[in-house]
Design a protein around this motif. Structure first.
Motif, PDB file in Angstrom:
ATOM      1  N   HIS A 115       0.869  -1.179   0.000  1.00  0.00           N
ATOM      2  CA  HIS A 115       0.000   0.000   0.000  1.00  0.00           C
ATOM      3  C   HIS A 115       0.908   1.231   0.000  1.00  0.00           C
ATOM      4  N   LYS A 116       1.195   1.712  -1.189  1.00  0.00           N
ATOM      5  CA  LYS A 116       2.217   2.746  -1.341  1.00  0.00           C
ATOM      6  C   LYS A 116       1.659   4.145  -1.104  1.00  0.00           C
ATOM      7  N   GLU A 117       2.531   4.989  -0.579  1.00  0.00           N
ATOM      8  CA  GLU A 117       2.241   6.406  -0.366  1.00  0.00           C
ATOM      9  C   GLU A 117       3.559   7.169  -0.383  1.00  0.00           C
ATOM     10  N   SER A 118       3.490   8.472  -0.533  1.00  0.00           N
ATOM     11  CA  SER A 118       4.698   9.299  -0.490  1.00  0.00           C
ATOM     12  C   SER A 118       5.006   9.674   0.953  1.00  0.00           C
ATOM     13  N   PHE A 119       6.274   9.531   1.350  1.00  0.00           N
ATOM     14  CA  PHE A 119       6.677   9.914   2.701  1.00  0.00           C
ATOM     15  C   PHE A 119       8.169  10.207   2.729  1.00  0.00           C
ATOM     16  N   ASN A 120       8.582  10.925   3.785  1.00  0.00           N
ATOM     17  CA  ASN A 120       9.984  11.295   3.970  1.00  0.00           C
ATOM     18  C   ASN A 120      10.723  10.119   4.608  1.00  0.00           C
ATOM     19  N   LEU A 121      11.631   9.514   3.863  1.00  0.00           N
ATOM     20  CA  LEU A 121      12.358   8.342   4.349  1.00  0.00           C
ATOM     21  C   LEU A 121      13.177   8.668   5.595  1.00  0.00           C
ATOM     22  N   ASN A 122      13.816   9.833   5.628  1.00  0.00           N
ATOM     23  CA  ASN A 122      14.616  10.215   6.802  1.00  0.00           C
ATOM     24  C   ASN A 122      13.758  10.269   8.066  1.00  0.00           C
ATOM     25  N   GLU A 123      12.561  10.808   7.931  1.00  0.00           N
ATOM     26  CA  GLU A 123      11.656  10.904   9.080  1.00  0.00           C
ATOM     27  C   GLU A 123      11.246   9.516   9.565  1.00  0.00           C
ATOM     28  N   GLU A 124      11.042   8.595   8.627  1.00  0.00           N
ATOM     29  CA  GLU A 124      10.649   7.237   8.999  1.00  0.00           C
ATOM     30  C   GLU A 124      11.792   6.512   9.707  1.00  0.00           C
ATOM     31  N   ILE A 125      13.019   6.725   9.247  1.00  0.00           N
ATOM     32  CA  ILE A 125      14.177   6.125   9.919  1.00  0.00           C
ATOM     33  C   ILE A 125      14.295   6.667  11.337  1.00  0.00           C
ATOM     34  N   GLN A 126      14.084   7.969  11.518  1.00  0.00           N
ATOM     35  CA  GLN A 126      14.124   8.552  12.858  1.00  0.00           C
ATOM     36  C   GLN A 126      13.032   7.972  13.751  1.00  0.00           C
ATOM     37  N   ASN A 127      11.865   7.675  13.172  1.00  0.00           N
ATOM     38  CA  ASN A 127      10.784   7.048  13.944  1.00  0.00           C
ATOM     39  C   ASN A 127      11.180   5.644  14.395  1.00  0.00           C
ATOM     40  N   VAL A 128      11.850   4.905  13.515  1.00  0.00           N
ATOM     41  CA  VAL A 128      12.312   3.564  13.887  1.00  0.00           C
ATOM     42  C   VAL A 128      13.321   3.655  15.028  1.00  0.00           C
ATOM     43  N   ILE A 129      14.256   4.599  14.926  1.00  0.00           N
ATOM     44  CA  ILE A 129      15.280   4.764  15.966  1.00  0.00           C
ATOM     45  C   ILE A 129      14.630   5.102  17.309  1.00  0.00           C
ATOM     46  N   LYS A 130      13.636   5.993  17.299  1.00  0.00           N
ATOM     47  CA  LYS A 130      12.914   6.324  18.535  1.00  0.00           C
ATOM     48  C   LYS A 130      12.225   5.100  19.111  1.00  0.00           C
ATOM     49  N   ASP A 131      11.604   4.313  18.244  1.00  0.00           N
ATOM     50  CA  ASP A 131      10.913   3.102  18.687  1.00  0.00           C
ATOM     51  C   ASP A 131      11.895   2.117  19.323  1.00  0.00           C
ATOM     52  N   VAL A 132      13.064   1.941  18.695  1.00  0.00           N
ATOM     53  CA  VAL A 132      14.091   1.033  19.223  1.00  0.00           C
ATOM     54  C   VAL A 132      14.590   1.519  20.580  1.00  0.00           C
ATOM     55  N   HIS A 133      14.887   2.819  20.691  1.00  0.00           N
ATOM     56  CA  HIS A 133      15.370   3.376  21.960  1.00  0.00           C
ATOM     57  C   HIS A 133      14.320   3.254  23.062  1.00  0.00           C
ATOM     58  N   ASN A 134      13.046   3.481  22.715  1.00  0.00           N
ATOM     59  CA  ASN A 134      11.981   3.365  23.716  1.00  0.00           C
ATOM     60  C   ASN A 134      11.903   1.948  24.284  1.00  0.00           C
ATOM     61  N   LYS A 135      12.045   0.949  23.408  1.00  0.00           N
ATOM     62  CA  LYS A 135      11.992  -0.446  23.860  1.00  0.00           C
ATOM     63  C   LYS A 135      13.204  -0.791  24.718  1.00  0.00           C
ATOM     64  N   ILE A 136      14.376  -0.259  24.352  1.00  0.00           N
ATOM     65  CA  ILE A 136      15.583  -0.498  25.154  1.00  0.00           C
ATOM     66  C   ILE A 136      15.429   0.153  26.525  1.00  0.00           C
ATOM     67  N   ASP A 137      14.923   1.394  26.549  1.00  0.00           N
ATOM     68  CA  ASP A 137      14.728   2.100  27.818  1.00  0.00           C
ATOM     69  C   ASP A 137      13.737   1.362  28.716  1.00  0.00           C
ATOM     70  N   LEU A 138      12.666   0.835  28.121  1.00  0.00           N
ATOM     71  CA  LEU A 138      11.660   0.104  28.891  1.00  0.00           C
ATOM     72  C   LEU A 138      12.262  -1.159  29.492  1.00  0.00           C
ATOM     73  N   SER A 139      13.047  -1.880  28.687  1.00  0.00           N
ATOM     74  CA  SER A 139      13.685  -3.107  29.186  1.00  0.00           C
ATOM     75  C   SER A 139      14.665  -2.792  30.304  1.00  0.00           C
ATOM     76  N   SER A 140      15.439  -1.721  30.139  1.00  0.00           N
ATOM     77  CA  SER A 140      16.429  -1.336  31.132  1.00  0.00           C
ATOM     78  C   SER A 140      15.759  -0.917  32.439  1.00  0.00           C
ATOM     79  N   HIS A 141      14.646  -0.201  32.309  1.00  0.00           N
ATOM     80  CA  HIS A 141      13.932   0.293  33.487  1.00  0.00           C
ATOM     81  C   HIS A 141      13.371  -0.850  34.326  1.00  0.00           C
ATOM     82  N   HIS A 142      13.056  -1.955  33.653  1.00  0.00           N
ATOM     83  CA  HIS A 142      12.438  -3.069  34.380  1.00  0.00           C
ATOM     84  C   HIS A 142      13.374  -4.253  34.545  1.00  0.00           C
ATOM     85  N   GLY A 143      14.671  -3.976  34.541  1.00  0.00           N
ATOM     86  CA  GLY A 143      15.616  -4.966  35.024  1.00  0.00           C
ATOM     87  C   GLY A 143      16.301  -5.829  33.999  1.00  0.00           C
TER      88      GLY A 143
END
Length: 296
Positions: A115-143
């Motif tokens: 399902h194709k659409e136009s989007f800014n690839l750089n912005e999507e990569i930054q969203n992935v990085i935020k998602d990855v960091h959030n999951k790492i922070d959550l894991s770290s916070h809970h041991g």
């Protein structure tokens, strides 16, 4: 001779299906056991009244009492919160596993839809990085204490607008970054994005070793393309599995179905792009790269 070949193909298919069932059953069992264990603790230790059958009013009073006792004991409350977060994370893992299996099934039966659409690839990569960091922070916070990872992404050109399936490209980038984290031993990861014009022998904006692969894989169509590379400083890719890296069930990790790179390959190729991997030449680690036509 043809019968022998046909029988061997059937045998390989049966073995492949058995391997798929074994791997999938193992991967599904792990989060299911964790979820079941957490709820068992809630039933036996923290809020047993949640699982008791009684009148609505009486049960409500019992639940209130259990929570009052729980809130007064900070250590038990923290353990209870940890169990809830663990349940949530394992439910997410279970959902991801089911999604991986469904996507792999669609690929096998040629039913993968984009399902194709136009989007800014750089912005999507930054969203992935935020998602990855959030999951790492959550894991770290809970041991779980995963290693802190520095993900370097400094786009040289912005925006880079492409026409593609946003969700599928997110999945590919997320898979490649998480793979890099798994094998990076806490070392930094570098992501680069470069546009180039595929004009037969002339390619603008790209001046690195990946050019050889891009030229070979895309061919000589006059398309504007983008090259995404994810570079880690881990132990590199085992030479034994490198030629089979994007096949099903190929992995050196003790977790996962071995379907992630197989799915990534098919998603990228469905967009008219190519994906490949290579060990870094003058330093440790590996680089995964994929190319996409910008407006195809």
């Amino acid at each position: 001779k043809e019968l022998i070949v046909a029988n061997e193909q059937i045998r390989q298919l049966v073995l492949s299906q058995k391997e798929f069932i074994d791997i999938t059953a193992h991967e599904l069992r792990t989060p299911i056991q964790a979820i079941s264990g957490n709820f068992e603790l809630i039933k036996m230790t923290y809020v047993p009244s949640l699982f008791q059958v009684s009148s609505n009013r009486q049960n409500s009073n019992n639940i209130d009492k259990d929570f009052e006792i729980l809130f007064k004991d900070k250590n038990r409350l923290n353990d209870f919160a940890f169990g809830l977060v663990s349940t949530y994370r394992n439910a997410q893992r279970l959902e991801k596993l089911v999604n991986v299996i469904l996507v792999a099934s669609r690929i096998e039966s040629n039913r993968l839809e984009l399902h194709k659409e136009s989007f800014n690839l750089n912005e999507e990569i930054q969203n992935v990085i935020k998602d990855v960091h959030n999951k790492i922070d959550l894991s770290s916070h809970h041991g779980d204490s995963p290693p802190s990872i520095d993900i370097v992404f400094e786009p040289k050109e912005d925006p880079i607008t492409i026409f593609a399936d946003k969700i599928r490209i997110f999945e590919v980038i997320s898979n490649l970054i998480n793979n890099a984290i798994t094998f990076s031993n806490g070392e930094s990861i570098t992501i680069s994005v470069k546009k180039f014009q595929n004009n037969e022998n002339e390619m603008n904006h790209v001046k690195d070793d990946d050019l050889v692969y891009v030229e070979r894989d895309i061919g000589k169509k006059k398309d504007e393309c983008v090259l995404i590379s994810i570079k880690d400083k881990g132990k590199g890719i085992d030479k034994e599995i490198l030629p089979r890296l994007f096949n099903k069930f190929v992995t050196k990790s003790d977790q996962g179905t071995g379907l992630g790179l197989f799915i990534a390959k098919n998603i990228i190729e469905a967009h008219g792009g190519r994906i490949w991997a290579q060990n870094n030449k003058n330093e440790k680690g590996a680089t995964f790269s994929f190319s996409l036509p910008i407006n195809k």
